[in-house]
Structure formats: structure tokens, C-alpha cells
Design a protein around this motif. Structure first.
Motif: not given
Length: 154
Positions: A21-23, A58-61, A78-88
Motif C-alpha cells: 500500500v505504501k509503494l 519489497l521491490a515490486g508486485y 509496479a517496481v520500486k524506482e531503485q529496482w527498475r531496469r534490472q529485470g524485476h
């Protein structure tokens, strides 16, 4: 190398739901966010949620549903900004596609902002095709592509 784990949300994941929910509130504008009724969405018998932790964070969902026996829908990815463009995002999308496949539906549908090029490219990479442009889908000045993945032809 990072420790990556994908999990399916179950009924005893109150802490994870709070993190999601926070993300959700951070990533999506208020009028697009499911945050205020997230838990109600998850209680529906025809919906599911997969989430990804990287090194315990938590990196995404991805949230999906199968409203009928004909099709499934990916409602949020959704993927947290710092974990984007890494295949998550791709890992989450593949997992959601497989979950939807187990429901024996003929296709998966989703909506995406045409200006979100990375998301659009990810969906196309996995066989989603643009069905049509839905004007004012997100707001009066933001449209969406309705996309689908047809299992009968994939």
C-alpha cells in the motif's frame, strides 16, 4: 549477487500488504491508486497478488484477476524506482502470466499508458498486442492502450 524471492500473497501477510500500500501510494497518482481499497480487492476470490523481495526488501508486485472463464486481467504491476531496469518487472510479469495460464483463460488483458515506454516494451516483448486506444482512461488528459495476450495464438 542479490537474493531475489517471489511470493504469493496469503491471508496472513498484513505487513506485506502495508508495504505494498505504501509503494502503491508512492508510485501511482491518487486517482489511479488502489491503496484505499487494496485489502478489499485482495479478498476477492478471483484475484491474486505476487510480490518480489530483493535482499529482504519489497521491490515490486503484480496484481491480477480472472473476472470470467474467458479472460484474466493484470490490474497493477509496479517496481520500486531503485529496482527498475534490472529485470524485476519481467520476473513479476512472467509469474503473473503463468498464474493466469493455470486458470485456463484464453487471454490476458491489461491497460498501459502509451507514454510509459519501458512498460509498453515489456508487454510487447512478452507477446501482448495493442487492441485499441482508450481515451481518458486514467484522467481527462491521459489515455491508455488496452493490450491483450492471446493464449490460443501463443
Amino acid at each position: 549477487m542479490a537474493n531475489v524471492a517471489i511470493s504469493e500473497l496469503d491471508k496472513n501477510c498484513g505487513k506485506v500488504v502495508a508495504e505494498i500500500v505504501k509503494l502503491e501510494r508512492k508510485i501511482f497518482p491518487k486517482h489511479e491508486s488502489l491503496a484505499s481499497f487494496f485489502e478489499n480487492e485482495l479478498k476477492k476470490k478471483n484475484s491474486g497478488l505476487l510480490y518480489l523481495h530483493v535482499d529482504g526488501e519489497l521491490a515490486g508486485y503484480v496484481m491480477y484477476s480472472w473476472p470470467s472463464s474467458l479472460y484474466a486481467s493484470i490490474t497493477k504491476l509496479a517496481v520500486k524506482e531503485q529496482w527498475r531496469r534490472q529485470g524485476h518487472g519481467e520476473v513479476l510479469l512472467k509469474a503473473a502470466i503463468e498464474k493466469c495460464r493455470t486458470r485456463k483463460v484464453s487471454c490476458i488483458m491489461l491497460h498501459v499508458d502509451p507514454l510509459r515506454t519501458p512498460a509498453l516494451n515489456l508487454y510487447k516483448k512478452h507477446g501482448f498486442q495493442v487492441d485499441c486506444l482508450v481515451e481518458s482512461y486514467y484522467s481527462s488528459d491521459r489515455n491508455a492502450y488496452r493490450m491483450y495476450l492471446d493464449f490460443d495464438s501463443s
